[in-house]
Each structure stands twice: as C-alpha cells, then as structure tokens.
Design an enzyme around this catalytic site. Structure first.
Site, PDB file in Angstrom:
ATOM      1  N   GLU A  95     -18.965  26.983 -20.098  1.00  0.00           N
ATOM      2  CA  GLU A  95     -20.752  27.194 -20.038  1.00  0.00           C
ATOM      3  C   GLU A  95     -21.270  25.877 -20.545  1.00  0.00           C
ATOM      4  O   GLU A  95     -21.355  25.498 -21.672  1.00  0.00           O
ATOM      5  CB  GLU A  95     -21.203  28.474 -20.788  1.00  0.00           C
TER       6      GLU A  95
ATOM      7  N   CYS B 272     -28.489  31.952 -18.935  1.00  0.00           N
ATOM      8  CA  CYS B 272     -27.107  32.454 -19.392  1.00  0.00           C
ATOM      9  C   CYS B 272     -26.587  32.926 -17.944  1.00  0.00           C
ATOM     10  O   CYS B 272     -25.275  32.860 -17.720  1.00  0.00           O
ATOM     11  CB  CYS B 272     -26.997  33.737 -20.460  1.00  0.00           C
TER      12      CYS B 272
ATOM     13  N   GLU C 245     -25.720  40.417 -25.105  1.00  0.00           N
ATOM     14  CA  GLU C 245     -25.800  39.866 -23.859  1.00  0.00           C
ATOM     15  C   GLU C 245     -25.354  38.208 -23.926  1.00  0.00           C
ATOM     16  O   GLU C 245     -26.185  37.425 -24.696  1.00  0.00           O
ATOM     17  CB  GLU C 245     -27.401  39.971 -23.308  1.00  0.00           C
TER      18      GLU C 245
ATOM     19  N   LYS D 293     -35.009  38.432 -35.416  1.00  0.00           N
ATOM     20  CA  LYS D 293     -34.811  36.931 -36.102  1.00  0.00           C
ATOM     21  C   LYS D 293     -34.737  36.227 -34.649  1.00  0.00           C
ATOM     22  O   LYS D 293     -34.137  36.514 -33.804  1.00  0.00           O
ATOM     23  CB  LYS D 293     -33.602  36.832 -36.582  1.00  0.00           C
TER      24      LYS D 293
END
Length: 499
Positions: free
Chosen positions: A397, A300, A266, A190
């Site tokens: 983040e 990331c 991840e 997806k």
C-alpha cells in the site's frame, strides 16, 4: 510562551475563526497534565499553523474516568429517543457550520475545499442516519419450552476507545461516534497527530448540541503514547481503529494483553480496479482516475492496482494519461484544485520512495513520478505500466497518487490477479455484461465491490475488509453490532414470580 486553550486562526475561505487547542474532556477544553504540546503543520506551504495540547497516558486516564462516570451515571438513564435527538442536533450543527469545518479540514489536511465540504455533508448524513437507529436497537423473545420465558436485549459495551486516521479526519470522527452513541456507549476518541484541528472544532459542537459531560471526549496526541494507552487501558471496554495494518496488529496485541477488550479494525488496502474490454471506456477511465487520485490517493480503498483486458490495454493507457493531465494539483483553497498536497513530510517521502522503487524495478512511468513545485508536499499524479505482480508497487500500500497498470487475458485471469494480495478492502469491475459483473464481483475477496463506479461510499452501506484489511464493519446497520453485546434472560415460569 504558554499555550492557551484556543487561538484565533484564519482560512482563505472563511476568514478568522476560533480554534480550540486543548483536550476535550468532560465537555471542557483543558490543558494536558504534563503540559506537552505539539505543532500542526500546513501541508500546502510547510508552515506551522498552530500548536495543540498533547495527551499522554495521564490524560487518557482522566478521559476514561470521565467517560466511565458518564456511562455509569446520567448517560445510562438517557432514553434511546433522547440519544437520537442529540445526534440529530449534532448533525444539524455540522450543516450549520459546514463552511468553517470544511475550511479547517482543508487547512489542516490539505484536501481540496470542495471535497472537504463533501466530507462535512457526509458527516451530517452519517450522524443523522445513526440518530434514526437509536430507538430501534431491539432484542427478541425466543420460544424454547412452555415453562420458561426467554428474551434477549442489546446492551452497550461501555467505554469505547476510538482511534482515527488523518486522511478523512472529520468523516472518520462521524463514522466512529455515530454508531457508538446511538447504541448508548461513551467515547474517548484520539485524532491523528497530523490533523487534530477539525476534530477539536467539532468537539465544540458536542457541547453545543447538549451532550452530557463525559459522553464524548476528544484527545490530540501521538499513537505510540495516547493511542497505545487507549488500546491497553484496563477500563476501556472496546477499541475501534482505522489506519494501517501494521498498527492494527499492535492494537490487537494490546487489547488481548490487557482486558481482552472488543476490537474492530478498518485497515489498509491494495484494491484491484478491473477493466474489461466491453466496458464503456470513457466511463471506466473517469472512475479509475477518481478511484486512485481522489483525496490525493490517501484512501484505504484506493484502486491502486489497475488491470485492463489486453484488447484495450494500449488504448486505455493513452486515454487514461490524457484524463490524468486534467487533474489540477495545487492550493486546496483554489476552486479548480482536485488534488492537494500529501499530508506530511513523512508521507511525502514514503510515496516518493515507492516511486523510485518502481522505476528501479523496471516499471514504465507513463506520467508523473516527480514532486510538483518547490514548497508543500505536492506529488504529480503517477501512472506506472509494465508492472509485474512481484513488484513492490503492486503489492504494498503506497497511500498516495500512484497507480500500477497491468494487462490480463480472461475473466479467470482477472479474478486470480484481483485476489493476489493479502488485503481485501475493496475492488471494482468495469463491464457492460451483467453476468461478468456479478460473477467477478462474487469471486473477488473484498468487503466492497463497485461495478462501473468507484469510491461511492454511503452511510447506509456496510464498509470493511476481508483478510488483512480488518475486522468488523463501519457504516450501515452492520456497524451497530460493533457497539452492542447480547444479553440472554431466561425465566422459569412458576408461582414465585407470576403468583
């Protein structure tokens, strides 16, 4: 007006091309069962590029069934060598269609065209690397007693659900599909709802490469619907996800609450980029700049926490500001552009809220801190100084072109602040002292530590996180372990078998 299965679109780089809009199941583009569609927005000018068919739970069921049929049928009979040849062919097709794939990536995601071309080249390299591994998945013979013959074999897990993010749509496509296919699995992947287009173009290449129907299936859809259906599906044997830590937790719960499927994650990061006083300052600034502003900060492993030894702190900030002003922010199809727009209105608003929070908390805006232009999701490269460890901009983040700079005194201080986060995806050390480089690298709790560089990923090198940055590893030989399970066969020697 009813949406067909493809539309003719145009990019400034390649002109017109045929854009699939359907769900790719069983090597064909099909409409969603419920007839739902959603719009894809151009982040550069906020216009609608096109619409694509939306996968719901019913479509996930169909795709999983197609994958299961392939896994239990013809794909099971394919030799490792044949799997490798298919991946080699797919890699060749990525290179052949590099310009189109890169242009669609820039149109859909907003990244600079030069970087998108680099991504497509890395996709080809990744697929070719795992093609080479396909016929090297080996077990071993284990000696125990004289009257037994024991061996292990590595077997594919089965139907693998894969959920990829919007920041590197094609690269994450290749990172997920490469090791899964090399080890003999089948895939239901997806894409992110923000960036489905390039993955659908890549799906065309799957059929052209000669993959049997059902081996690779690509769905466009929302995480809360299609992603959740994949994570909780009773006939999906493994789920791999790249994205936020918050969603990663939800996927783990869904996997545990269904059939206890295997999980690799991840996830997010808040990576320290540590600059010692003995570093080559020009080299360090160049890599710190690349470490945070590459891919618009939507990375990331972005080096968003910059720690500079106090002897060079003031000098570093001044030189870093000068370097940052050279970053061209603008149209991704302009050859001079380094930083394009953020991917969506939602992401733009989120980043701007963090910038405002940093200002209110008392951090100093050295440069940037504002929207750029009036159209598109552009944000100026932003540097905060005088940032304390307890500030939100230092702990959470941001996933945008925003970094926070703080000073440190000693090596021990650098290690302490470097590890003062719940994340552990990446880190960097800039120094001319080899002992310092090795000592600090070994002490940092991160899956990847760069020395005198940043964001230099390669398909041969394992990538993944410590702590809340994930489970398992992408890339390298290590990624293969995510997609195999070990079977032990133990045979008692005797007349019945060996007469």
């Amino acid at each position: 007006m009813t949406l067909g299965l493809s539309v003719t679109l145009k990019t400034p780089h390649t002109g017109e091309y045929e854009q699939p809009t359907g769900l790719f199941i069983n090597n064909e583009f099909v409409k969603g069962v419920d007839g739902k569609t959603f719009e894809v927005i151009n982040p550069t000018d906020e216009t609608v590029i096109t619409s694509v068919h939306e996968a719901t739970e019913k479509d996930v069921d169909i795709a999983v069934a197609a994958a299961r049929k392939a896994f239990e049928g013809p794909w099971r009979k394919e030799s490792p060598e044949a799997r490798g040849k298919l991946l080699y062919k797919l890699a060749d097709l990525f290179e052949k269609n590099l310009d189109t794939l890169a242009a669609v990536e820039s149109l859909d995601n907003g990244k600079a065209l030069a970087m998108a071309k680099g991504d497509v080249g890395m996709c080809a390299g990744c697929l070719r690397y795992y093609a080479g591994w396909a016929d090297k998945i080996e077990g071993k013979v284990i000696e125990t007693t004289n009257d037994t013959f024991n061996y292990t074999k590595k077997e594919p897990i089965g139907v693998c659900g894969q959920i990829i993010p919007w920041n590197f749509p094609l690269l994450m496509w290749a990172w997920k599909i490469g090791p899964a296919i090399a080890t003999g699995n089948v895939v239901v992947l997806k894409t992110a709802e923000q960036t489905p287009l390039s993955a659908l173009v890549a799906a065309k290449l799957v059929k052209e490469a000669g993959f049997p129907p059902g081996v690779i299936n690509v769905l466009s859809g929302y995480g809360k619907i299609a992603g959740a259906a994949i994570s909780s599906h009773m006939d999906v044997d493994k789920v791999a996800f790249t994205g936020s830590t918050i969603v990663g937790r939800q996927i783990m719960k869904a996997a545990a609450g269904s059939n206890l499927k295997k999980v690799t994650l991840e996830l997010g990061g808040k990576s320290p980029n540590i600059v010692f006083a003995d570093a080559d300052i020009d080299n360090a600034i160049s890599w710190v700049n690349f470490g945070i502003f590459f891919n618009h900060g939507q990375c990331c492993c972005a080096g968003s926490r910059v720690y500079v030894q106090e002897e060079i702190y003031d000098k570093f900030i001044q030189r870093f500001k000068e370097r940052t002003t050279k970053n061209v922010v603008g149209d991704p199809f302009d050859a001079s552009t380094f930083q394009g727009p953020q991917v969506s209105q939602l992401q733009f608003d989120r980043i701007m809220s963090y910038i405002e929070h940093g200002k209110q908390a008392g951090a100093t805006v050295e440069i940037g801190g504002k929207r750029k232009g009036e159209k598109g999701y552009f944000i100026e490269p932003t540097i905060f100084s005088n940032v304390t460890e307890d500030m939100k901009i230092m702990q959470e983040e941001i996933f945008g072109p925003v970094c926070s700079i703080s000073k440190f005194k000693t090596k021990e201080d650098a290690i302490k602040v470097g590890n003062s986060t719940t994340y552990g995806l990446a880190a960097a050390v800039h120094t001319s002292n080899l002992n310092t480089a090795i000592e600090v690298s070994n002490a940092l709790r991160a899956g990847t530590v760069w020395v005198n560089t940043y964001n230099t990923l390669h398909h041969q090198l394992p990538f993944g996180g410590y702590k809340e940055s994930g489970i398992g590893r992408e890339l390298g030989e290590a990624a293969l372990e995510n997609y195999v399970q070990t079977k032990t066969v133990s045979i008692r020697l005797g007349d019945a078998l060996f007469g």
